[in-house]
Design an enzyme around this catalytic site. Sequence first.
Site, PDB file in Angstrom:
ATOM      1  CG  ASP A  67      -0.069   3.195   0.017  1.00 53.90           C
ATOM      2  OD1 ASP A  67      -0.272   4.425  -0.016  1.00 53.90           O
ATOM      3  OD2 ASP A  67      -0.881   2.382   0.484  1.00 53.90           O
ATOM      4  CG  ASP A  69      -2.444   6.100  -3.358  1.00 54.88           C
ATOM      5  OD1 ASP A  69      -2.561   4.897  -3.632  1.00 54.88           O
ATOM      6  OD2 ASP A  69      -2.501   6.542  -2.196  1.00 54.88           O
ATOM      7  CG  ASP A 151     -10.851  11.258   1.391  1.00 56.07           C
ATOM      8  OD1 ASP A 151      -9.884  11.895   0.914  1.00 56.07           O
ATOM      9  OD2 ASP A 151     -10.706  10.160   1.990  1.00 56.07           O
TER      10      ASP A 151
HETATM   11  P1  ATP Z   1      -3.126   5.906   3.510  1.00 53.50           P
HETATM   12  O1  ATP Z   1      -2.763   5.175   2.259  1.00 53.50           O
HETATM   13  O2  ATP Z   1      -1.996   6.438   4.276  1.00 53.50           O
HETATM   14  O3  ATP Z   1      -4.126   5.193   4.327  1.00 53.50           O
HETATM   15  P2  ATP Z   1      -4.329   7.695   1.631  1.00 53.50           P
HETATM   16  O4  ATP Z   1      -4.850   9.093   1.769  1.00 53.50           O
HETATM   17  O5  ATP Z   1      -3.251   7.487   0.631  1.00 53.50           O
HETATM   18  O6  ATP Z   1      -3.905   7.232   3.075  1.00 53.50           O
HETATM   19  P3  ATP Z   1      -5.807   5.738   0.162  1.00 53.50           P
HETATM   20  O7  ATP Z   1      -6.920   4.890   0.647  1.00 53.50           O
HETATM   21  O8  ATP Z   1      -4.549   5.128  -0.258  1.00 53.50           O
HETATM   22  O9  ATP Z   1      -5.566   6.790   1.321  1.00 53.50           O
HETATM   23  O10 ATP Z   1      -6.402   6.625  -1.007  1.00 53.50           O
HETATM   24  C1  ATP Z   1      -5.589   7.466  -1.807  1.00 53.50           C
HETATM   25  C2  ATP Z   1      -6.313   8.771  -2.106  1.00 53.50           C
HETATM   26  O11 ATP Z   1      -7.531   8.495  -2.812  1.00 53.50           O
HETATM   27  C3  ATP Z   1      -6.757   9.550  -0.874  1.00 53.50           C
HETATM   28  O12 ATP Z   1      -5.736  10.368  -0.382  1.00 53.50           O
HETATM   29  C4  ATP Z   1      -7.914  10.340  -1.409  1.00 53.50           C
HETATM   30  O13 ATP Z   1      -7.465  11.454  -2.135  1.00 53.50           O
HETATM   31  C5  ATP Z   1      -8.559   9.369  -2.367  1.00 53.50           C
HETATM   32  N1  ATP Z   1      -9.607   8.563  -1.715  1.00 53.50           N
HETATM   33  C6  ATP Z   1      -9.469   7.348  -1.156  1.00 53.50           C
HETATM   34  N2  ATP Z   1     -10.624   6.895  -0.661  1.00 53.50           N
HETATM   35  C7  ATP Z   1     -11.542   7.847  -0.924  1.00 53.50           C
HETATM   36  C8  ATP Z   1     -12.941   7.983  -0.678  1.00 53.50           C
HETATM   37  N3  ATP Z   1     -13.617   7.030  -0.041  1.00 53.50           N
HETATM   38  N4  ATP Z   1     -13.554   9.106  -1.112  1.00 53.50           N
HETATM   39  C9  ATP Z   1     -12.873  10.063  -1.766  1.00 53.50           C
HETATM   40  N5  ATP Z   1     -11.571  10.001  -2.011  1.00 53.50           N
HETATM   41  C10 ATP Z   1     -10.898   8.919  -1.604  1.00 53.50           C
HETATM   42 MG    MG Z   2      -2.449   5.621   0.018  1.00 53.78          MG
END
Ligand code: ATP
Ligand code: MG
Length: 450
Positions: A67, A69, A151
């Site tokens: 996905d 973001d 994070d």
């Molecule tokens: P994936 O979607 O592949 O699981 P992702 O890194 O995109 O991985 P998401 O949960 O979609 O994870 O979150 C998007 C972004 O938001 C992350 O890459 C991070 O920068 C931020 N993020 C998400 N959750 C947290 C958290 N608990 N604390 C701090 N930042 C976060």
């Molecule tokens: Mg994501």
Amino acid sequence: MFAKDNTTTTSAQDFPIVYDRAEHNISRKELSDNALKVLYRLNKGGYDAYLVGGGVRDILLGEHPKDFDIATNATPEQIKKLFRNCRLIGRRFRLAHIVFGRDIIEVATFRGHHDSAEEKQTKAHSKQSEHGMLLRDNIYGSIDEDAERRDFTINALYYSIKDFKVYDFANGVSDINDKVIRLIGDPETRYREDPVRMLRAVRFATKLDMQIEKNTEAPIRELSSLMANIPAARMFEEYLKLFLGGKAQVNFHRLADYDLLQYFFPHISQSVKTEPNGNAVKFVDRVLFNTDKRINEGKRVTPAFLLAAVIWYKLEQSYSALMANSDIAFQDAFFAAMNEIMGEQQRCIAIPKRFQQPMKDIWFLQQKLMRREGARAFKVLEHPRFRAGYDFLLLRGEIEGGELAELATWWTNFQEAPADTQQQMVKSFKGSRTTRRRSPRKRKNTGSPS
Ligand code: ATP
Ligand code: MG
């Protein structure tokens, strides 16, 4: 640039390392049309907008993101004005969802710091629990502040479609190259703010085949009890990400190593500690392996199957104990044990109703599959969840062998046999009642195993 080796704390930089178009492999072709639409519209509206997080990270790693973001300096209300298909969601962390049918693009406003004077005047936007957990995180800020609130360093990379540059505020590109999962900031503080980051560290390490950096890893075991404060609904979301992403088996064992597993599955996590080579753990391990295999082959899996599996042995043990200690009928013992164990499980992860019934059906079918006499076998075959119940039995048989394996083989043959052979199989089958029966009486518990 900050020194990597002689600090325990990684901070985001005010000035990013900028990678020009020719220095990275991200191009607009790699983004979905919907993500591009949102980025263009935000830019046209006069706002800054970047692809961020997993989208940038995964493309840099040569993967296809699942996905996209987006981060922007537009506030949720300003985003809503730009998009008709926009939904504002979340309380703890307010976000805009731009909805394109089943595809949703998540747009987050840049987050700011929590300790500013301005924040103290705006309690409504930010709130911390006694454990240091952020209950609300809606202070907005600049892009460099936003990077610091993310994070891991590898998740704090921003790609702009205005200049096609990647902005790296926390040495994320270097950590991507070195395959390192490193928290931004002081690890203990960051885990206290949001203990789910411990789960995310494990998940990204296994998903991306990376190492958790030692300062990021060090406090996990000690802080694992903070997980108890995470709402059960959020834990279910994390369950889906950890166990239905093709890395369930390795995640299960890593979570156990870090003392994090008990916050998902209190019963089996106990067995992992006390009887790591027992059948309960072997069975779950087999189910995890199969789940991964199915997902990696592109086959469908239901979250209910694994949930049914992690509880099964405890359920069997509980109703057997009830029956051994009193003159209770099987059905009564089964329902009493099921209600109690499901209650304990639900306090950890809130399993939505739509998955609870399939779990129960799988369990009920284990009993039904033992009864083959007369027309019963044909009735069981028609059960809408026969397939799941049979697969479950097959795996139990693989672990336990003996009569259970024979039973599973009988069902394998029965399904494949032509109609006349099936009749023969049922007729020749003598039938053995394995359950203890009492004179019928009204059942107290709710629900029906039909
Ligand atoms: P994936 O979607 O592949 O699981 P992702 O890194 O995109 O991985 P998401 O949960 O979609 O994870 O979150 C998007 C972004 O938001 C992350 O890459 C991070 O920068 C931020 N993020 C998400 N959750 C947290 C958290 N608990 N604390 C701090 N930042 C976060
Ligand atoms: Mg994501």
